[in-house]
Structure formats: structure tokens, C-alpha cells
Design a protein around this motif. Structure first.
Motif, PDB file in Angstrom:
ATOM      1  N   ASP A 147      28.781  63.149  31.309  1.00 48.14           N
ATOM      2  CA  ASP A 147      28.797  61.698  31.533  1.00 48.14           C
ATOM      3  C   ASP A 147      27.500  61.231  32.205  1.00 48.14           C
ATOM      4  N   VAL A 148      27.002  62.033  33.135  1.00 46.58           N
ATOM      5  CA  VAL A 148      25.735  61.686  33.790  1.00 46.58           C
ATOM      6  C   VAL A 148      24.601  61.716  32.774  1.00 46.58           C
ATOM      7  N   GLU A 149      24.566  62.774  31.972  1.00 45.75           N
ATOM      8  CA  GLU A 149      23.501  62.925  30.968  1.00 45.75           C
ATOM      9  C   GLU A 149      23.510  61.771  29.972  1.00 45.75           C
ATOM     10  N   ALA A 150      24.722  61.303  29.626  1.00 40.26           N
ATOM     11  CA  ALA A 150      24.834  60.209  28.662  1.00 40.26           C
ATOM     12  C   ALA A 150      24.629  58.841  29.294  1.00 40.26           C
ATOM     13  N   GLY A 151      24.450  58.815  30.606  1.00 38.25           N
ATOM     14  CA  GLY A 151      24.214  57.552  31.286  1.00 38.25           C
ATOM     15  C   GLY A 151      25.466  56.755  31.577  1.00 38.25           C
TER      16      GLY A 151
ATOM     17  N   ILE B 174      27.696  57.453  33.936  1.00 36.27           N
ATOM     18  CA  ILE B 174      27.845  57.334  35.390  1.00 36.27           C
ATOM     19  C   ILE B 174      26.545  57.783  36.055  1.00 36.27           C
ATOM     20  N   ALA B 175      26.317  57.279  37.252  1.00 35.29           N
ATOM     21  CA  ALA B 175      25.136  57.689  38.017  1.00 35.29           C
ATOM     22  C   ALA B 175      25.530  58.781  39.005  1.00 35.29           C
ATOM     23  N   PRO B 176      24.645  59.751  39.248  1.00 29.66           N
ATOM     24  CA  PRO B 176      24.982  60.824  40.197  1.00 29.66           C
ATOM     25  C   PRO B 176      25.443  60.292  41.548  1.00 29.66           C
ATOM     26  N   ALA B 177      24.822  59.217  42.010  1.00 25.61           N
ATOM     27  CA  ALA B 177      25.165  58.683  43.327  1.00 25.61           C
ATOM     28  C   ALA B 177      26.564  58.078  43.366  1.00 25.61           C
ATOM     29  N   SER B 178      27.134  57.811  42.195  1.00 28.55           N
ATOM     30  CA  SER B 178      28.460  57.192  42.164  1.00 28.55           C
ATOM     31  C   SER B 178      29.588  58.217  42.111  1.00 28.55           C
ATOM     32  N   ILE B 179      29.251  59.500  42.055  1.00 30.38           N
ATOM     33  CA  ILE B 179      30.282  60.548  41.994  1.00 30.38           C
ATOM     34  C   ILE B 179      30.983  60.653  43.346  1.00 30.38           C
ATOM     35  N   THR B 180      32.296  60.578  43.316  1.00 28.09           N
ATOM     36  CA  THR B 180      33.123  60.637  44.516  1.00 28.09           C
ATOM     37  C   THR B 180      34.164  61.748  44.358  1.00 28.09           C
ATOM     38  N   PRO B 181      34.884  62.070  45.421  1.00 34.22           N
ATOM     39  CA  PRO B 181      35.996  63.023  45.256  1.00 34.22           C
ATOM     40  C   PRO B 181      36.988  62.580  44.187  1.00 34.22           C
ATOM     41  N   GLU B 182      37.189  61.277  44.072  1.00 41.77           N
ATOM     42  CA  GLU B 182      38.105  60.777  43.043  1.00 41.77           C
ATOM     43  C   GLU B 182      37.560  61.041  41.645  1.00 41.77           C
ATOM     44  N   THR B 183      36.236  60.966  41.476  1.00 39.85           N
ATOM     45  CA  THR B 183      35.625  61.281  40.184  1.00 39.85           C
ATOM     46  C   THR B 183      35.958  62.706  39.784  1.00 39.85           C
ATOM     47  N   ILE B 184      35.844  63.621  40.733  1.00 42.16           N
ATOM     48  CA  ILE B 184      36.133  65.031  40.460  1.00 42.16           C
ATOM     49  C   ILE B 184      37.618  65.223  40.177  1.00 42.16           C
ATOM     50  N   SER B 185      38.472  64.619  40.993  1.00 43.91           N
ATOM     51  CA  SER B 185      39.918  64.757  40.783  1.00 43.91           C
ATOM     52  C   SER B 185      40.319  64.283  39.391  1.00 43.91           C
ATOM     53  N   ASP B 186      39.718  63.196  38.951  1.00 39.82           N
ATOM     54  CA  ASP B 186      40.057  62.643  37.640  1.00 39.82           C
ATOM     55  C   ASP B 186      39.594  63.532  36.494  1.00 39.82           C
ATOM     56  N   ALA B 187      38.621  64.408  36.755  1.00 41.22           N
ATOM     57  CA  ALA B 187      38.103  65.293  35.703  1.00 41.22           C
ATOM     58  C   ALA B 187      38.828  66.631  35.657  1.00 41.22           C
ATOM     59  N   LEU B 188      39.696  66.885  36.614  1.00 41.84           N
ATOM     60  CA  LEU B 188      40.425  68.145  36.671  1.00 41.84           C
ATOM     61  C   LEU B 188      41.624  68.131  35.721  1.00 41.84           C
ATOM     62  N   ASP B 189      42.179  69.310  35.469  1.00 37.01           N
ATOM     63  CA  ASP B 189      43.380  69.406  34.631  1.00 37.01           C
ATOM     64  C   ASP B 189      44.535  68.602  35.222  1.00 37.01           C
ATOM     65  N   THR B 190      44.536  68.462  36.536  1.00 38.03           N
ATOM     66  CA  THR B 190      45.641  67.810  37.242  1.00 38.03           C
ATOM     67  C   THR B 190      45.457  66.306  37.391  1.00 38.03           C
ATOM     68  N   SER B 191      44.562  65.726  36.632  1.00 36.66           N
ATOM     69  CA  SER B 191      44.357  64.278  36.703  1.00 36.66           C
ATOM     70  C   SER B 191      45.690  63.554  36.540  1.00 36.66           C
ATOM     71  N   GLY B 192      45.987  62.661  37.464  1.00 41.09           N
ATOM     72  CA  GLY B 192      47.244  61.930  37.409  1.00 41.09           C
ATOM     73  C   GLY B 192      48.396  62.624  38.103  1.00 41.09           C
ATOM     74  N   ILE B 193      48.177  63.838  38.587  1.00 37.22           N
ATOM     75  CA  ILE B 193      49.204  64.601  39.292  1.00 37.22           C
ATOM     76  C   ILE B 193      48.865  64.590  40.778  1.00 37.22           C
ATOM     77  N   PRO B 194      49.805  64.254  41.634  1.00 36.57           N
ATOM     78  CA  PRO B 194      49.493  64.243  43.074  1.00 36.57           C
ATOM     79  C   PRO B 194      49.193  65.648  43.586  1.00 36.57           C
ATOM     80  N   ASP B 195      48.364  65.726  44.606  1.00 36.17           N
ATOM     81  CA  ASP B 195      48.076  67.024  45.216  1.00 36.17           C
ATOM     82  C   ASP B 195      49.352  67.615  45.810  1.00 36.17           C
ATOM     83  N   PRO B 196      49.484  68.936  45.812  1.00 34.11           N
ATOM     84  CA  PRO B 196      50.700  69.531  46.379  1.00 34.11           C
ATOM     85  C   PRO B 196      50.782  69.329  47.882  1.00 34.11           C
TER      86      PRO B 196
END
Length: 242
Positions: A147-151, A153-175
Motif C-alpha cells: 500500500d505504501v509503494e502504491a501510494g 498510504i503514507a509511512p507516517a500515517s501507519i498506526t497500531p490500528e493499521t497493523i491490526s487491520d492487516a492481520l488475519d484477525t482483522s475485525g476480531i477483538p484481542d483476547p
């Protein structure tokens, strides 16, 4: 008693359970499937919304081929025999882990379990199959990197939520709670990102011996834990003078 919304379980000790009884490892895995059935029923009874189980790790492929075949066979049996009952009971099945390189019949069963139960709401059963926490994070980083390479999203905009949304568990609450049986005290590459603030309970029993009573006892232990999520709890100070 405070009931956790999401309980994750590392189902460990099938092989040692069988060895202690002079039985083949397959007998331990079969007994472990029965313990899983009971745990799903218990979770539903206790009002737990999410139950995640570590069924087959990405490292399990390194086990002897005969044992891998046995484990895959049990997965197929569980889905074919139990899926209808899970569906009738209102259980929604979700699967996390890498699927691209799985055998077509295995991948088809996993897809079928998800599609059949997608509308159910009684309990969310998340099966971690061909799953490894580090592998999951690597795959998430690749998605974000693309996504960064394609423009997009910007690297500076990456947040913990960005990472959580990219994981297999996206949409699943943390245990809220992670339980591991067999006496081992480690996560073994399970939900490494998601379990950052989970309460951990390690039980000495092997997985086939895990009973509904032990499940309830683990929840009682959880209910008296003080969860601070990196902060601290302010308490009123009561002073008295003689």
C-alpha cells in the motif's frame, strides 16, 4: 464473575497424554478433539463471545509425516462431523492462518465452514490453522508495504490500528485471556501482536484432561485479575488517626 469477551486457548499436551497411558499419539489427538468439543459447549454456556483455538501451527509441518497426516485427518473429521452441529448451535466459524499453499481439499473444508456459518451469532469460534504469529505479522507488513509503494498510504500515517487491520484477525477483538495447558509457560508463536495485554493462565493438565470445571476455574482466576493495559489504577487512600 467477570466473563472475558474473548478467550484463546493453546491446546497443548495431546502427545504426552497419550505417552503417559502407553497409547499412540493419534489417541491423544483424538482425545484432544473431544476436549475441544466440550470447550466449545462450555464457552457458549458461559456467554463467551469469542473462542480462539490453536489447532495447527505453521511449525507443525516439521513433525513426522505420519503425525501431520493424522492431524489433518482429524481436522477433516471434526469439520465434516461437527460442522452441522456447530451451525445448529449458532456457532460462527472463522479461520486464521496462511491458506494459499494448503491442499485444495483442506482449503475447501475451511472455506465451507466459514461460508455455512457466516450468519451465526451465538459464539464465534476462531480456528488458528497453519498459523504462526510471526508469519502473520510478516504477511501484514507485506500488505502495508504494498500500500505504501502504491501510494495508498503514507509511512507516517501507519498506526497500531493499521497493523491490526492487516492481520488475519482483522475485525476480531484481542483476547482478554489466553489459556495454555500442559504446564508449558510460553505463547509458542500464538497471537503475538494480539496478546500484548492479555491475561495469561498456564494449567498443568494436558489438553485432553481439560474439563468444563477447569475452564470455569480459569475464568474465576481471570475475574480477580487487575487489568491496567500499561497504566495504573488509582485507589482512594483511607487514613485514620488514633
Amino acid at each position: 464473575m467477570t466473563t472475558p469477551a474473548h478467550v484463546a486457548i493453546i491446546m497443548d499436551g495431546n502427545g504426552r497424554w497419550a505417552k503417559a497411558r502407553g497409547l499412540p499419539r493419534l489417541a491423544g489427538h483424538r482425545a484432544g478433539v473431544e476436549a475441544l468439543r466440550q470447550s466449545v459447549k462450555t464457552a457458549s454456556k458461559l456467554g463467551i463471545a469469542w473462542l480462539t483455538v490453536y489447532a495447527f501451527s505453521s511449525e507443525n509441518w516439521s513433525r513426522p509425516q505420519s503425525e501431520v497426516s493424522d492431524l489433518l485427518g482429524l481436522l477433516k473429521l471434526f469439520i465434516r462431523r461437527d460442522l452441522a452441529e456447530l451451525h445448529r448451535s449458532g456457532v460462527r466459524v472463522r479461520v486464521i492462518g496462511e491458506r494459499e499453499d494448503l491442499q485444495p481439499d483442506i482449503r475447501g473444508l475451511l472455506d465451507e465452514a466459514e461460508s455455512l456459518t457466516v450468519g451465526n451469532r451465538a459464539l464465534n469460534l476462531v480456528i488458528a490453522f497453519n498459523y504462526g504469529g510471526r508469519d502473520e505479522i510478516v504477511r501484514a507488513m507485506r500488505k502495508i508495504g504494498a500500500d505504501v509503494e502504491a501510494g495508498r498510504i503514507a509511512p507516517a500515517s501507519i498506526t497500531p490500528e493499521t497493523i491490526s487491520d492487516a492481520l488475519d484477525t482483522s475485525g476480531i477483538p484481542d483476547p482478554d485471556l489466553v489459556i495454555r495447558t500442559s504446564g508449558e509457560m510460553r505463547l509458542s508463536n500464538f497471537l503475538l501482536w494480539q496478546a500484548a495485554y492479555s491475561e495469561l493462565i498456564f494449567l498443568p493438565c494436558f489438553w485432553p484432561d481439560f474439563t468444563p470445571e477447569q475452564f470455569e476455574d480459569a475464568l474465576r482466576q481471570f475475574s480477580v485479575r487487575e487489568r491496567r493495559f500499561g497504566g495504573r489504577i488509582e485507589r482512594d487512600v483511607v487514613s485514620s488517626s488514633a
